[in-house]
Design an enzyme around this catalytic site. Sequence first.
Site, PDB file in Angstrom:
ATOM      1  N   ASP A 344      39.233 -37.881  19.996  1.00 17.83           N
ATOM      2  CA  ASP A 344      38.167 -37.492  18.993  1.00 17.83           C
ATOM      3  C   ASP A 344      38.874 -37.842  17.307  1.00 17.83           C
ATOM      4  O   ASP A 344      39.582 -38.926  17.459  1.00 17.83           O
ATOM      5  CB  ASP A 344      38.680 -35.815  18.729  1.00 17.83           C
ATOM      6  CG  ASP A 344      38.399 -34.585  18.799  1.00 17.83           C
ATOM      7  OD1 ASP A 344      37.547 -34.132  18.916  1.00 17.83           O
ATOM      8  OD2 ASP A 344      38.661 -34.610  17.526  1.00 17.83           O
ATOM      9  N   GLU A 403      26.322 -32.075  18.530  1.00 16.92           N
ATOM     10  CA  GLU A 403      24.850 -32.321  18.563  1.00 16.92           C
ATOM     11  C   GLU A 403      24.408 -32.635  17.564  1.00 16.92           C
ATOM     12  O   GLU A 403      23.071 -31.578  17.216  1.00 16.92           O
ATOM     13  CB  GLU A 403      25.016 -30.487  19.947  1.00 16.92           C
ATOM     14  CG  GLU A 403      23.319 -30.910  19.998  1.00 16.92           C
ATOM     15  CD  GLU A 403      23.194 -31.633  21.518  1.00 16.92           C
ATOM     16  OE1 GLU A 403      23.604 -32.240  21.861  1.00 16.92           O
ATOM     17  OE2 GLU A 403      22.044 -31.973  22.280  1.00 16.92           O
ATOM     18  N   LYS A 408      25.473 -38.493  16.542  1.00 11.83           N
ATOM     19  CA  LYS A 408      25.772 -39.238  17.660  1.00 11.83           C
ATOM     20  C   LYS A 408      25.310 -40.656  17.748  1.00 11.83           C
ATOM     21  O   LYS A 408      26.275 -41.547  18.627  1.00 11.83           O
ATOM     22  CB  LYS A 408      25.006 -38.572  18.983  1.00 11.83           C
ATOM     23  CG  LYS A 408      25.359 -36.504  19.318  1.00 11.83           C
ATOM     24  CD  LYS A 408      24.383 -36.801  21.025  1.00 11.83           C
ATOM     25  CE  LYS A 408      24.717 -35.257  21.077  1.00 11.83           C
ATOM     26  NZ  LYS A 408      26.347 -35.052  21.782  1.00 11.83           N
ATOM     27  N   SER A 430      23.105 -31.482  25.372  1.00  8.07           N
ATOM     28  CA  SER A 430      22.014 -30.654  26.086  1.00  8.07           C
ATOM     29  C   SER A 430      20.915 -31.009  26.069  1.00  8.07           C
ATOM     30  O   SER A 430      19.694 -30.698  26.527  1.00  8.07           O
ATOM     31  CB  SER A 430      22.530 -29.642  25.814  1.00  8.07           C
ATOM     32  OG  SER A 430      23.694 -28.978  25.161  1.00  8.07           O
ATOM     33  N   HIS A 451      24.751 -34.899  31.636  1.00  2.67           N
ATOM     34  CA  HIS A 451      24.922 -33.651  30.978  1.00  2.67           C
ATOM     35  C   HIS A 451      25.733 -32.509  32.100  1.00  2.67           C
ATOM     36  O   HIS A 451      25.240 -32.163  32.853  1.00  2.67           O
ATOM     37  CB  HIS A 451      23.698 -33.175  31.316  1.00  2.67           C
ATOM     38  CG  HIS A 451      23.681 -31.445  30.528  1.00  2.67           C
ATOM     39  ND1 HIS A 451      22.268 -30.862  30.228  1.00  2.67           N
ATOM     40  CD2 HIS A 451      24.623 -31.286  29.487  1.00  2.67           C
ATOM     41  CE1 HIS A 451      22.498 -30.076  29.883  1.00  2.67           C
ATOM     42  NE2 HIS A 451      23.700 -29.752  29.122  1.00  2.67           N
ATOM     43  N   ASN A 501      17.203 -27.750  30.172  1.00  2.00           N
ATOM     44  CA  ASN A 501      17.591 -26.492  29.448  1.00  2.00           C
ATOM     45  C   ASN A 501      15.515 -26.750  29.273  1.00  2.00           C
ATOM     46  O   ASN A 501      15.300 -25.796  28.660  1.00  2.00           O
ATOM     47  CB  ASN A 501      17.928 -27.041  28.341  1.00  2.00           C
ATOM     48  CG  ASN A 501      19.976 -26.539  28.632  1.00  2.00           C
ATOM     49  OD1 ASN A 501      19.843 -26.134  28.857  1.00  2.00           O
ATOM     50  ND2 ASN A 501      20.389 -26.996  27.675  1.00  2.00           N
TER      51      ASN A 501
HETATM   52  N1  LIG Z   1      28.906 -26.365  24.485  1.00  2.00           N
HETATM   53  C1  LIG Z   1      28.185 -25.895  25.826  1.00  2.00           C
HETATM   54  O1  LIG Z   1      27.644 -25.182  26.193  1.00  2.00           O
HETATM   55  C2  LIG Z   1      27.559 -27.373  26.170  1.00  2.00           C
HETATM   56  C3  LIG Z   1      27.202 -27.329  27.315  1.00  2.00           C
HETATM   57  C4  LIG Z   1      26.311 -28.686  27.380  1.00  2.00           C
HETATM   58  C5  LIG Z   1      26.509 -29.559  26.241  1.00  2.00           C
HETATM   59  N2  LIG Z   1      26.982 -29.645  25.480  1.00  2.00           N
HETATM   60  C6  LIG Z   1      27.115 -30.793  24.887  1.00  2.00           C
HETATM   61  O2  LIG Z   1      27.792 -31.227  24.374  1.00  2.00           O
HETATM   62  C7  LIG Z   1      28.686 -32.024  22.939  1.00  2.00           C
HETATM   63  C8  LIG Z   1      29.837 -31.092  22.631  1.00  2.00           C
HETATM   64  O3  LIG Z   1      29.620 -29.899  22.781  1.00  2.00           O
HETATM   65  P1  LIG Z   1      31.459 -28.971  21.942  1.00  2.00           P
HETATM   66  O4  LIG Z   1      30.285 -27.401  22.840  1.00  2.00           O
HETATM   67  O5  LIG Z   1      32.231 -28.812  23.212  1.00  2.00           O
HETATM   68  O6  LIG Z   1      31.207 -29.138  20.805  1.00  2.00           O
HETATM   69  P2  LIG Z   1      32.777 -28.689  20.341  1.00  2.00           P
HETATM   70  O7  LIG Z   1      32.200 -27.954  18.834  1.00  2.00           O
HETATM   71  O8  LIG Z   1      33.368 -27.917  20.934  1.00  2.00           O
HETATM   72  O9  LIG Z   1      33.445 -30.310  20.059  1.00  2.00           O
HETATM   73  C9  LIG Z   1      33.053 -31.470  19.356  1.00  2.00           C
HETATM   74  C10 LIG Z   1      34.325 -32.067  19.213  1.00  2.00           C
HETATM   75  O10 LIG Z   1      33.682 -33.036  18.856  1.00  2.00           O
HETATM   76  C11 LIG Z   1      34.798 -33.777  17.666  1.00  2.00           C
HETATM   77  N3  LIG Z   1      33.932 -35.139  17.268  1.00  2.00           N
HETATM   78  C12 LIG Z   1      32.962 -35.357  16.125  1.00  2.00           C
HETATM   79  N4  LIG Z   1      33.210 -36.494  15.173  1.00  2.00           N
HETATM   80  C13 LIG Z   1      33.347 -37.298  16.605  1.00  2.00           C
HETATM   81  C14 LIG Z   1      33.808 -38.473  16.645  1.00  2.00           C
HETATM   82  N5  LIG Z   1      32.795 -39.232  16.131  1.00  2.00           N
HETATM   83  N6  LIG Z   1      34.747 -39.270  17.290  1.00  2.00           N
HETATM   84  C15 LIG Z   1      35.430 -38.002  18.363  1.00  2.00           C
HETATM   85  N7  LIG Z   1      35.305 -36.702  17.906  1.00  2.00           N
HETATM   86  C16 LIG Z   1      33.977 -35.976  17.574  1.00  2.00           C
HETATM   87  C17 LIG Z   1      35.387 -32.867  16.954  1.00  2.00           C
HETATM   88  O11 LIG Z   1      36.474 -33.007  16.071  1.00  2.00           O
HETATM   89  C18 LIG Z   1      35.252 -31.470  18.637  1.00  2.00           C
HETATM   90  O12 LIG Z   1      36.585 -31.389  19.082  1.00  2.00           O
HETATM   91  C19 LIG Z   1      26.903 -31.736  22.532  1.00  2.00           C
HETATM   92  O13 LIG Z   1      26.457 -32.560  22.309  1.00  2.00           O
HETATM   93  C20 LIG Z   1      26.868 -30.042  23.538  1.00  2.00           C
HETATM   94  O14 LIG Z   1      25.299 -30.262  22.893  1.00  2.00           O
HETATM   95  C21 LIG Z   1      27.054 -28.471  24.851  1.00  2.00           C
END
Ligand SMILES: NC(=O)c1ccc[n+]([C@@H]2O[C@H](COP(=O)([O-])OP(=O)(O)OC[C@H]3O[C@@H](n4cnc5c(N)ncnc54)[C@H](O)[C@@H]3O)[C@@H](O)[C@H]2O)c1
Length: 715
Positions: A344, A403, A408, A430, A451, A501
């Site tokens: 992270d 996201e 990304k 997602s 995913h 989705n």
């Molecule tokens: N939450 C859901 O229900 C869900 C379901 C499926 C997919 N996703 C996808 O998963 C991904 C993450 O979602 P999430 O809910 O875990 O988000 P989140 O906000 O909980 O976590 C994101 C993490 O990424 C870290 N981060 C940001 N920039 C970074 C970098 N450059 N290098 C390393 N770490 C970095 C942040 O510090 C944070 O801890 C997204 O693309 C989201 O669309 C989410």
Amino acid sequence: MIYEGKAITVKLLEDGIAELCFDLQGESVNKFDRVTLEDLKASVAALKDNSDVKGLVVTSAKDVFIVGADITEFGDAFKNDEETIIKWVLESNDIFNGVEDLPFPTITAINGMALGGGFEMCLATDFRVMSAKAKVGLPEVKLGLYPGFGGTVRLPRVIGGDNAIEWIAMGAENRADKALKFNAVDAVVAPEALKESAISMLKDAIAGNLDWEAKRAEKTSKLKLNPMEQMMTFETAKGFVMGQTKGQYPAPVEAIKTMQKAANFGREKALEVEAKGFAKLAKTTESQALIGLFNNDQLLKKKAKEYAKIAKPTNKAAVLGAGIMGGGIAFQSALKGTPILMKDIAEAGIELGLNEANKLLAKRVERKKMKPLAMGETLNRIRPTLTYAEFGDVDLVVEAVVENPKVKKMVLAELEDQVSENCIVTSNTSTISIDHLAEDLKRPENFLGMHFFNPVHMMPLVEVIRGAKTSDEAVATTVAYAQKMGKTPIVVNDCPGFLVNRVLFPYFGGFAGLVRDGADFRKVDKVMEKFGFPMGPAYLMDVVGIDTGKHANEVMAAGFPERMSSDFKSAMDVLYENEFYGQKNNKGFYVYETDKKGKPKKVFDESVLELFAPVVAEAKDFDAEEIIARCMIPMCIETVRCLEEGIVDTAAEADMALIMGIGFPPFRGGALRYIDTVGLDKFVELADKYKDLSPLYHVTDKMREMAAKGEKYHG
Ligand SMILES: NC(=O)c1ccc[n+]([C@@H]2O[C@H](COP(=O)([O-])OP(=O)(O)OC[C@H]3O[C@@H](n4cnc5c(N)ncnc54)[C@H](O)[C@@H]3O)[C@@H](O)[C@H]2O)c1
């Protein structure tokens, strides 16, 4: 040799003991297919009149005993009418009766899995000895059926009515200790002592030290329960099971009814009752859907095997982003034995991710599902880091940062310089198109989508998204890693929202239209939950997060503007504007309070209706039929589009993805099976009725063609 067939051999051992051994040629397991049934019939005929035989031991030459009936053969048999099915079942039962009526004592040596018809075979003999490693059970309800080879007749007479209800209505696989406790078997022994013990017990019976005839008589006569006890047992169970299954799964209730009806009959009449109920269940849409799921699952396994041939092993993985998803992915990888780096940019993020893993593991230890030592080992497999220092030998990376396509793209570009040339890079996005994310990458052939669904440790599905440039090897390696993590991967092609989705948001679109037109969202939730979804659309939106949902909705609208962009302000937009983000900040469609166990509890707060007032019509009562149609039609049509456009390969995979990814009701078998059940012609007619609501209700040309030809999605 007394008999030699393709599935069974019968030979005479010493002391007048015959051994009937199941060993289906050309298969890795024994199952009751036509060949086996015919062999069993012939074996019985050969044994019956053989005066040298004093007793029979039934064995298996495979690792399993018999895994059950051959479900792939069911499909055809069940196309017949009920009368024909009844006849088929009763003819099969004659064979099992033949085993039961042999003029000498009989015993089964259960060496491995004895499920469904396999366990019914065991029940047909007088005694059962079981290896400590074996499992027995009657899981037919999982296919929307109940045991049809005498299981509902013999099991209650062997283990008692109440116990048989539990075994048959729950359909669980039972370990040896439980089987012994319930008297479903007469002895449990070490695997290596199995055959010897069975023969020794059989000799006791031949010598008259064990009353095999009394044991047999018990199985062929009435159930030993007086009318009062019968009523207590069966009526209570029916009520309970009806409540549990919400009337959506007819099989367990039908099983109890059958046992009740047959309780006062001897074997022949009781079997007739069983056969009638079995045929009735075989013709239900529920059993067709559930058997369909079984077949779909077989297809997925077969495909995964094909991929495994070119997959590279993932010995070391990494995840970027230690948030909700990253933490979950690290946990799951570590749990299933693959070490994983968790990177992270913020110390706080890492702590959050590790805490989450810790919590999940502690729960397992508390529930005695894991030893404390194993917990330590699992945690050690997660290596938190703030740098790329150890990324050089990583085999596969899952990117799970926020996201946002810009973030990304930047993270992925940075990552590519830190990993080896062979490293597979995946994104857990997602909604964002994989091809879009791949645009600036040096090695797009190594890049694809992986995913996961939230919560990662609970949700079985992983969508593996192939980009235009992704190599077969990268897809195969990702499929294999998902499997290693204990997940079910489904490979799809790239488009916004991928499969799950992309199909889910039109459903939300249908819901939004209903609310706009004055529907009560609570009623919509209730109706869709009764339809079979674990939660209705409003509640689901709260759980997903209104902000997340709105963002995803925008991505989908940009991807498919002709259908998914909305020309009205929705209740969800209003919630978002007012910072009602759903469960995460305790207010959304519902408000969330914390219950005694510390879990969020949803409550309705009327004030939300005031917020909605400017964007919704006057309250109107929609009936269930219209609610279902308006929510389901957009979802179903979008699923068809994904199939027609080749986003997903087969109807089987599309339906499985929906069941595992969004909790589509299993007893309905998936969106495409649902269209088949409704009838494509009727479905098209219904969609046309709503065509002015939105393009989400416009069927494709191909759907019309197929409807005209009477075609179906599932053969
Ligand atoms: N939450 C859901 O229900 C869900 C379901 C499926 C997919 N996703 C996808 O998963 C991904 C993450 O979602 P999430 O809910 O875990 O988000 P989140 O906000 O909980 O976590 C994101 C993490 O990424 C870290 N981060 C940001 N920039 C970074 C970098 N450059 N290098 C390393 N770490 C970095 C942040 O510090 C944070 O801890 C997204 O693309 C989201 O669309 C989410």
